[in-house]
Design a protein around this motif. Structure first.
Motif, PDB file in Angstrom:
ATOM      1  N   GLU A   1      -6.870  23.664   9.139  1.00  0.00           N
ATOM      2  CA  GLU A   1      -7.770  22.813   8.341  1.00  0.00           C
ATOM      3  C   GLU A   1      -9.141  23.422   8.148  1.00  0.00           C
ATOM      4  N   LEU A   2      -9.700  23.982   9.228  1.00  0.00           N
ATOM      5  CA  LEU A   2     -11.100  24.410   9.198  1.00  0.00           C
ATOM      6  C   LEU A   2     -11.307  25.909   9.333  1.00  0.00           C
ATOM      7  N   GLY A   3     -10.270  26.632   9.725  1.00  0.00           N
ATOM      8  CA  GLY A   3     -10.422  28.063   9.933  1.00  0.00           C
ATOM      9  C   GLY A   3     -11.257  28.398  11.142  1.00  0.00           C
ATOM     10  N   VAL A   4     -11.235  27.534  12.167  1.00  0.00           N
ATOM     11  CA  VAL A   4     -12.018  27.763  13.378  1.00  0.00           C
ATOM     12  C   VAL A   4     -11.114  27.696  14.610  1.00  0.00           C
ATOM     13  N   ALA A   5     -11.612  28.271  15.697  1.00  0.00           N
ATOM     14  CA  ALA A   5     -10.948  28.187  16.993  1.00  0.00           C
ATOM     15  C   ALA A   5     -11.982  27.743  18.019  1.00  0.00           C
ATOM     16  N   PRO A   6     -11.612  26.836  18.912  1.00  0.00           N
ATOM     17  CA  PRO A   6     -12.568  26.408  19.931  1.00  0.00           C
ATOM     18  C   PRO A   6     -12.903  27.565  20.871  1.00  0.00           C
ATOM     19  N   GLU A   7     -14.071  27.481  21.476  1.00  0.00           N
ATOM     20  CA  GLU A   7     -14.492  28.476  22.469  1.00  0.00           C
ATOM     21  C   GLU A   7     -13.939  28.015  23.812  1.00  0.00           C
ATOM     22  N   GLY A   8     -12.780  28.487  24.173  1.00  0.00           N
ATOM     23  CA  GLY A   8     -12.102  28.042  25.385  1.00  0.00           C
ATOM     24  C   GLY A   8     -11.072  26.974  25.061  1.00  0.00           C
ATOM     25  N   ALA A   9     -10.501  26.429  26.098  1.00  0.00           N
ATOM     26  CA  ALA A   9      -9.429  25.437  25.937  1.00  0.00           C
ATOM     27  C   ALA A   9      -9.982  24.081  25.523  1.00  0.00           C
ATOM     28  N   LEU A  10      -9.162  23.327  24.808  1.00  0.00           N
ATOM     29  CA  LEU A  10      -9.475  21.925  24.545  1.00  0.00           C
ATOM     30  C   LEU A  10      -9.123  21.120  25.793  1.00  0.00           C
ATOM     31  N   THR A  11      -9.891  20.073  26.050  1.00  0.00           N
ATOM     32  CA  THR A  11      -9.670  19.200  27.197  1.00  0.00           C
ATOM     33  C   THR A  11      -9.370  17.798  26.701  1.00  0.00           C
ATOM     34  N   GLU A  12      -8.349  17.160  27.264  1.00  0.00           N
ATOM     35  CA  GLU A  12      -8.052  15.790  26.856  1.00  0.00           C
ATOM     36  C   GLU A  12      -9.009  14.831  27.566  1.00  0.00           C
ATOM     37  N   ALA A  13      -9.707  14.013  26.773  1.00  0.00           N
ATOM     38  CA  ALA A  13     -10.669  13.045  27.303  1.00  0.00           C
ATOM     39  C   ALA A  13     -10.025  11.684  27.552  1.00  0.00           C
ATOM     40  N   GLY A  14      -8.829  11.483  27.051  1.00  0.00           N
ATOM     41  CA  GLY A  14      -8.127  10.212  27.192  1.00  0.00           C
ATOM     42  C   GLY A  14      -7.331   9.923  25.939  1.00  0.00           C
ATOM     43  N   SER A  15      -6.737   8.738  25.910  1.00  0.00           N
ATOM     44  CA  SER A  15      -5.980   8.332  24.727  1.00  0.00           C
ATOM     45  C   SER A  15      -6.176   6.840  24.506  1.00  0.00           C
ATOM     46  N   PHE A  16      -5.902   6.411  23.285  1.00  0.00           N
ATOM     47  CA  PHE A  16      -5.998   4.995  22.934  1.00  0.00           C
ATOM     48  C   PHE A  16      -5.015   4.731  21.808  1.00  0.00           C
ATOM     49  N   SER A  17      -4.704   3.466  21.625  1.00  0.00           N
ATOM     50  CA  SER A  17      -3.811   3.062  20.555  1.00  0.00           C
ATOM     51  C   SER A  17      -4.590   2.197  19.575  1.00  0.00           C
TER      52      SER A  17
END
Length: 177
Positions: free
Chosen positions: A90-106
């Motif tokens: 979508e954006l042509g970018v990569a995060p600096e390091g791993a993504l971290t899950e902050a939680g989930s919701f419905s």
């Protein structure tokens, strides 16, 4: 190019456990089917968050400002890996390091403009990025901007319709201040 509406999503129960699969189009047809999704929010070193305005051609909540990137992992796929792939597509970018899950919701939200519905078990992933966005896919994103969390909350309170209905919950899970 793949018709993203025909890709499969993972259906889940009210606890987020996988219970099957269907197409994106079917999952978003009224009344909606609860399915797994992800929302990514990237922050820079000054604490700003990267927003995108969804393209006018999007089938749900078109032209609204939203978190950095959203998507649906394929059934059984690793959510974080799928999120990194969507950031690139979508954006042509990569995060600096791993993504971290902050939680989930419905949540469930109908889009009056399209007649479609979002009924999602949304995993919120956070990460770091300090660059610009110059390679966004115009079929997905019409523009991007960096904004402080305080300014974003003020703008959302003043004009909530300009933002995706899930953004407030993404901020609630992803942002401490």
């Amino acid at each position: 190019m793949t018709d993203r509406e025909q890709l499969l999503v993972e259906l889940v129960d009210e606890r987020g456990a996988a219970v099957g699969a269907c197409s994106v189009a079917e999952a978003h047809t009224e009344p909606g089917r609860l399915h797994r999704a992800f929302s990514v929010l990237l922050r820079d070193d000054s604490g700003r968050v990267l927003l995108q305005r969804r393209a006018a051609t999007k089938t749900r909540f078109a032209s609204r400002w939203s978190n950095t990137c959203c998507g649906h992992p394929a059934p059984g796929a690793d959510v974080a890996a799928e999120a990194v792939a969507r950031l690139s597509a979508e954006l042509g970018v990569a995060p600096e390091g791993a993504l971290t899950e902050a939680g989930s919701f419905s949540y469930r939200s109908g889009d009056q403009a399209s007649g479609r519905v979002e009924f999602e078990w949304d995993h919120v992933l956070i990460g770091r990025y300090n660059g610009d966005v110059s390679a966004a896919d115009p079929d997905e994103v019409s523009e991007c901007r960096w904004v402080s969390v305080a300014d974003l909350r003020t703008a959302m309170a003043a004009n909530p319709y300009a933002y995706s209905p899930w953004l407030a919950d993404v901020l609630r899970l992803a942002v401490v201040n």
